[in-house]
Design a protein around this motif. Structure first.
Motif, PDB file in Angstrom:
ATOM      1  N   ALA A  58       0.816  -1.211   0.000  1.00 43.60           N
ATOM      2  CA  ALA A  58       0.000   0.000   0.000  1.00 43.60           C
ATOM      3  C   ALA A  58       0.857   1.270   0.000  1.00 43.60           C
ATOM      4  O   ALA A  58       0.375   2.337  -0.366  1.00 43.60           O
ATOM      5  N   GLY A  59       2.113   1.135   0.450  1.00 41.52           N
ATOM      6  CA  GLY A  59       2.988   2.296   0.523  1.00 41.52           C
ATOM      7  C   GLY A  59       2.669   3.222   1.678  1.00 41.52           C
ATOM      8  O   GLY A  59       3.072   4.382   1.690  1.00 41.52           O
ATOM      9  N   ARG A  60       1.953   2.704   2.663  1.00 38.72           N
ATOM     10  CA  ARG A  60       1.579   3.525   3.822  1.00 38.72           C
ATOM     11  C   ARG A  60       1.149   2.609   4.969  1.00 38.72           C
ATOM     12  O   ARG A  60       0.833   1.444   4.753  1.00 38.72           O
ATOM     13  N   ALA A  61       1.132   3.159   6.153  1.00 35.97           N
ATOM     14  CA  ALA A  61       0.634   2.416   7.316  1.00 35.97           C
ATOM     15  C   ALA A  61      -0.873   2.230   7.174  1.00 35.97           C
ATOM     16  O   ALA A  61      -1.562   3.090   6.628  1.00 35.97           O
ATOM     17  N   VAL A  62      -1.365   1.113   7.646  1.00 36.31           N
ATOM     18  CA  VAL A  62      -2.795   0.828   7.618  1.00 36.31           C
ATOM     19  C   VAL A  62      -3.281   0.752   9.065  1.00 36.31           C
ATOM     20  O   VAL A  62      -2.873  -0.139   9.810  1.00 36.31           O
ATOM     21  N   ALA A  63      -4.128   1.691   9.437  1.00 38.68           N
ATOM     22  CA  ALA A  63      -4.641   1.741  10.807  1.00 38.68           C
ATOM     23  C   ALA A  63      -5.691   0.652  10.998  1.00 38.68           C
ATOM     24  O   ALA A  63      -6.714   0.639  10.316  1.00 38.68           O
ATOM     25  N   ASP A  64      -5.409  -0.264  11.880  1.00 33.15           N
ATOM     26  CA  ASP A  64      -6.357  -1.320  12.241  1.00 33.15           C
ATOM     27  C   ASP A  64      -5.883  -1.911  13.560  1.00 33.15           C
ATOM     28  O   ASP A  64      -5.210  -2.935  13.592  1.00 33.15           O
ATOM     29  N   PRO A  65      -6.219  -1.254  14.677  1.00 30.07           N
ATOM     30  CA  PRO A  65      -5.709  -1.710  15.968  1.00 30.07           C
ATOM     31  C   PRO A  65      -6.175  -3.105  16.371  1.00 30.07           C
ATOM     32  O   PRO A  65      -5.533  -3.751  17.180  1.00 30.07           O
ATOM     33  N   GLY A  66      -7.244  -3.614  15.800  1.00 35.16           N
ATOM     34  CA  GLY A  66      -7.739  -4.942  16.150  1.00 35.16           C
ATOM     35  C   GLY A  66      -7.267  -6.044  15.221  1.00 35.16           C
ATOM     36  O   GLY A  66      -7.678  -7.200  15.370  1.00 35.16           O
TER      37      GLY A  66
END
Length: 186
Positions: A58-66
């Motif tokens: 994706a070239g970026r962080a993916v926010a998904d804390p769960g």
């Protein structure tokens, strides 16, 4: 979807991991690499690897804390019917870091009068970090799955490759399965 059905159709054409490799351990570019069967001790590492691989693509962080918790729950459901492998880079002294993974779902067909159910495998969730894609890691992971398929007596090993991975699987002996698959998407 593609499949292969035995040594005559390519199962034996998958090269051994790494030139001069000893089993499923080899060196590439000064790095020690290995492929081994993954187990419950690897769940957190596999979840981190899955996240890292997706974020790399994706070239970026993916926010998904769960995500890590969801991955562990998925593992508990799938582990009894799948075999998992993990590719790692490192050493016994310094430790190993996950760099790739693959799994295969086993299906046993229903027996019928005059014939018993046969086993097939569905290859899934194959991914390798970009820095290791040319180091023999994809080939070594696939070789582990193919050896497993032989050991388990699978009649067929199937997969649904991405557009970018089709050539890799075709070089390994997989071939198109035809137009008999129908899908109902909801």
């Amino acid at each position: 979807m593609t499949e292969t059905t035995g040594a005559a159709n390519g199962l034996s054409s998958i090269p051994d991991p790494g030139s001069g490799a000893r089993g499923s351990e080899w060196e590439h570019g000064g790095r020690r690499l290995r492929v081994r069967v993954a187990d419950e001790r690897d769940v957190a590492g596999l979840a981190r690897l899955r996240r890292q691989w997706l974020e790399e693509r994706a070239g970026r962080a993916v926010a998904d804390p769960g995500f890590e918790e969801a991955f562990a729950a998925w593992w508990r459901v799938e582990q009894p019917r799948r075999a998992f492998w993990i590719a790692e880079a490192g050493s016994e002294r310094a430790g190993y870091t996950p760099i790739g993974s693959i799994n295969v779902l086993e299906t046993v067909q229903m027996p019928r009068p005059g014939g018993r159910g046969t086993r097939t495998g569905q290859v899934g969730n194959a991914f390798v970090l970009g820095a290791f894609a040319e180091a023999g890691v994809p080939r070594a992971l696939l070789a582990a799955v193919v050896a497993h398929a032989r050991d388990r007596g699978y009649r067929r090993l199937m997969l649904a490759p991405t557009a970018g991975s089709t050539a890799f699987y075709r070089r390994a002996g997989f071939r198109p399965a035809g137009d008999t698959l129908l899908v109902l998407e909801q």
